[in-house]
Write an enzyme that holds these catalytic residues in place. Sequence first.
Site, PDB file in Angstrom:
ATOM      1  N   GLY A 441     -24.508 -34.973  -3.195  1.00  0.00           N
ATOM      2  CA  GLY A 441     -25.446 -34.183  -3.978  1.00  0.00           C
ATOM      3  C   GLY A 441     -25.586 -32.795  -3.404  1.00  0.00           C
ATOM      4  N   GLY A 442     -26.671 -32.095  -3.768  1.00  0.00           N
ATOM      5  CA  GLY A 442     -26.873 -30.746  -3.292  1.00  0.00           C
ATOM      6  C   GLY A 442     -27.053 -30.671  -1.794  1.00  0.00           C
ATOM      7  N   PHE A 443     -27.609 -31.713  -1.183  1.00  0.00           N
ATOM      8  CA  PHE A 443     -27.837 -31.746   0.263  1.00  0.00           C
ATOM      9  C   PHE A 443     -26.532 -31.973   1.001  1.00  0.00           C
ATOM     10  CE2 PHE A 443     -28.982 -33.611   4.282  1.00  0.00           C
ATOM     11  CZ  PHE A 443     -30.152 -32.961   4.637  1.00  0.00           C
ATOM     12  N   GLY A 444     -25.675 -32.853   0.477  1.00  0.00           N
ATOM     13  CA  GLY A 444     -24.424 -33.209   1.136  1.00  0.00           C
ATOM     14  C   GLY A 444     -24.039 -34.632   0.796  1.00  0.00           C
ATOM     15  N   VAL A 446     -23.624 -38.748   1.073  1.00  0.00           N
ATOM     16  CA  VAL A 446     -24.508 -39.886   1.377  1.00  0.00           C
ATOM     17  C   VAL A 446     -23.615 -41.079   1.722  1.00  0.00           C
ATOM     18  CG1 VAL A 446     -26.344 -41.389   0.551  1.00  0.00           C
ATOM     19  CG2 VAL A 446     -26.242 -39.017  -0.227  1.00  0.00           C
ATOM     20  N   LYS A 460     -28.026 -39.432   4.605  1.00  0.00           N
ATOM     21  CA  LYS A 460     -27.702 -38.153   3.972  1.00  0.00           C
ATOM     22  C   LYS A 460     -27.280 -37.177   5.056  1.00  0.00           C
ATOM     23  CE  LYS A 460     -30.472 -36.519   0.830  1.00  0.00           C
ATOM     24  NZ  LYS A 460     -31.704 -36.108   0.107  1.00  0.00           N
ATOM     25  N   ASP A 558     -38.093 -31.393  -8.620  1.00  0.00           N
ATOM     26  CA  ASP A 558     -36.693 -31.696  -8.950  1.00  0.00           C
ATOM     27  C   ASP A 558     -36.559 -33.119  -9.495  1.00  0.00           C
ATOM     28  OD1 ASP A 558     -34.081 -31.009  -9.269  1.00  0.00           O
ATOM     29  OD2 ASP A 558     -33.479 -31.429  -7.215  1.00  0.00           O
TER      30      ASP A 558
END
Length: 768
Positions: A441-444, A446, A460, A558
């Site tokens: 995802g946007g964070f990185g 998983v 994550k 979000d």
Amino acid sequence: MLEIEGSGFEGPIPPSVSVLTSLNELRISDLKGGASEFPPLRNMTGMTKLVLRSCNIQGNIPDFLAEMSQLRFLDLSFNKLEGGIAYLEGLTNLEATYLTGNAFVGRIPEWLITRDTRYVIDLSYNKFDESSEPSTCRDNLNLFRSFKAGNFVENGKCLSMNPCSEDKYSLHINCGGGRVPIGDTTYEADEDSAGAAKFVYWKGNWGASSTGHFWDRIISLNDYKADNVSAIKGDESQLYMTAHLSPLSLTYFARCLANGSYSLTLHFAEIVYRDNRSFQSLGRRIFDVYIQDELKLKDFDIERVAGGVDKALKQKFNVTVKDKTVQVRFQYAGKGTTAIPSRGSYGPLVSAISLEANFKPPPPPETSSNQKKRIRIVAAALMSALALILMILFVAWRKRRNRKLMEPELRGLDLQTGIFTFRQIKAATSNFDAANKLGEGGFGAVYKGTLADGTIIAVKQLSSKSRQGNREFVNEIGMMSGLHHPNLVRLYGCCVERNQLLLVYEYMENNSLSHALFGPDDCRPKFDWPTRQKICVGIAKGLAYLHEESPLKMIHRDIKGTNVLLDKDLNPKISDFGLAKLHDEENTHVTTRVAGTIGYMAPEYALWGYLTHKADLYSFGVVVLELVAGKNNMKYNPDENYVCLLDWALVLQRKGKFLELVDPRLGSNYNKKEALRMIKVALLCTNPSPALRPNMSAVVNMLEGRLDVNDSNLDSTVHDDGFNFQGLRDKYDETQVNSSENRSLFCSTDTKDIDRSSSTFPSTSTSK
């Protein structure tokens, strides 16, 4: 097969064992009592494995042993056998032979030197004739005679030992691990894996010898080493991250020591067996410890003495050195557990060895020329070291700057969560194996992982390319550490180590709501109408808790299908709090950056930066429409007249054909009353005016039928003219001078943040 090991029986071995002529395997070990003779096994020609270890057997190897042509493994170690070993030459199928700790004499056969290097043989602790050594091993006689260290032949080459140039007064070994500084002391690396019969070649003034075979399984050299997967607290915790193992005997030799009194410290920790509900909790490791050939610890059990697994344990002894040598041997005595199906499940285990003189070493003699030379060397070394230190500090500062910035922020939070080490996360995810990757995802990325206690987790990992940096990382930890609700994902902890930013969550078996609705058909769970109703109510309850019930009233910012995860029973849990903000009733305008996912953001927030908890209501309404229709708001365009799913829903509302929204995959298997209620609630939540949207607690009551939906606020004409989607797009263009893209805020295939400081949309890939 007949196995009698560690039974407590007394010898001698009864001759009647010879009637069992059909035996393929015979294993007898650790008999108590007096001397025994080699049992008459003359007719057992089909034998493949023969173990007669520590049985007090005297005499020569009988000639009938040469008739066991099928023999692959032979262990006659720690008996009182004598004579020669010439009979073994004809046993060409032998793969491993252990004759350790007997009294064999005579010539060591030349064929042992030239045999296949895969052949394992241990002749240590015997009395072979020095004069009859193979000519190729003359240089090894001193080592072999002084230390009786077996495996004098390794891969067809003889081992030799350099003479001592000076006396030593200390020795520190990190068994099975790398070089480790502890205070002012440096423990030497011992990373060469011991083997079934191997001498770990001299490291200056020390060496090690290992012997033994982990029976009944295919083994590798790594089986003689153990790595810890848990954290052990204390100043010396690094010493317990690794250990050396042996199924039979493990010996460490120290040489070149000045004669006198020494303190010997043995470091232990049980890092293989676990204290959980798995089979590994059933293991018991029992072995003996000899120092200078004297038994010091009998039936030693690390876990019992230390009071549990993963607990550091030190055993200290006084040792008198008379011949400049010290020998420490760890020997398996046939007791404990051998049937646990894990690597290194029995036999001695040691983490570190420390030897310090109890007397002050004499000062070395020096001449004036030596003093000048030493001063020059020290000065040059100091200058070189200073330059090297400055270079290292600069590199370390560059690499760890992010981590240093993070630590004060983490310390400033009243965290109600755990801190994990990078070693734990790496072990849990099998070094972030691609097979364990759940998505990105946007964070990185998983990853799925399993902790040492069996707990399944989701990790994550912040990507180096992620737009969500340190602030979002700290924000998510700070927000989630104080939240506890059945419809919010539980945060177990975090890791800030080795420039890594990692969040550890509970594992959700059914991935995200978006995956369940829009993923491949063969991966979708059963998604009937009651399940959709349950998920809708669950999301609403989670948001009601965030807005109105939690100690920290907050706005998620979000809400979307990818941030709603589903457990094994398809219960919804809201996740990803990196963009969440505390609700400030007096300051509702965002002056820096509008963050969220386009396609789900409320118009007043996206266009004018006006932020209240009503922004989450808008996002929730879009998710409810997706849940009812089974279609993605950002990708559904039935024809060129419709911009997105919400646009289509508003047209159906005006026509009074609400139920045409329902997912056709449901057929007629749904509750029309509940479906109509959910659609009306969704449209009520997506009203362009935040003042006309209800509170989240009212939404819960509407969805559960305790409160009627206010139809007066469902007038679709508010979307006509300036408030239709095209009009909103035009209004956005007016607020963004020189906009480089003409795209709708509310119906886009892009899913990243909008930065109000820029006139363009960020160019990033769609999150999964």
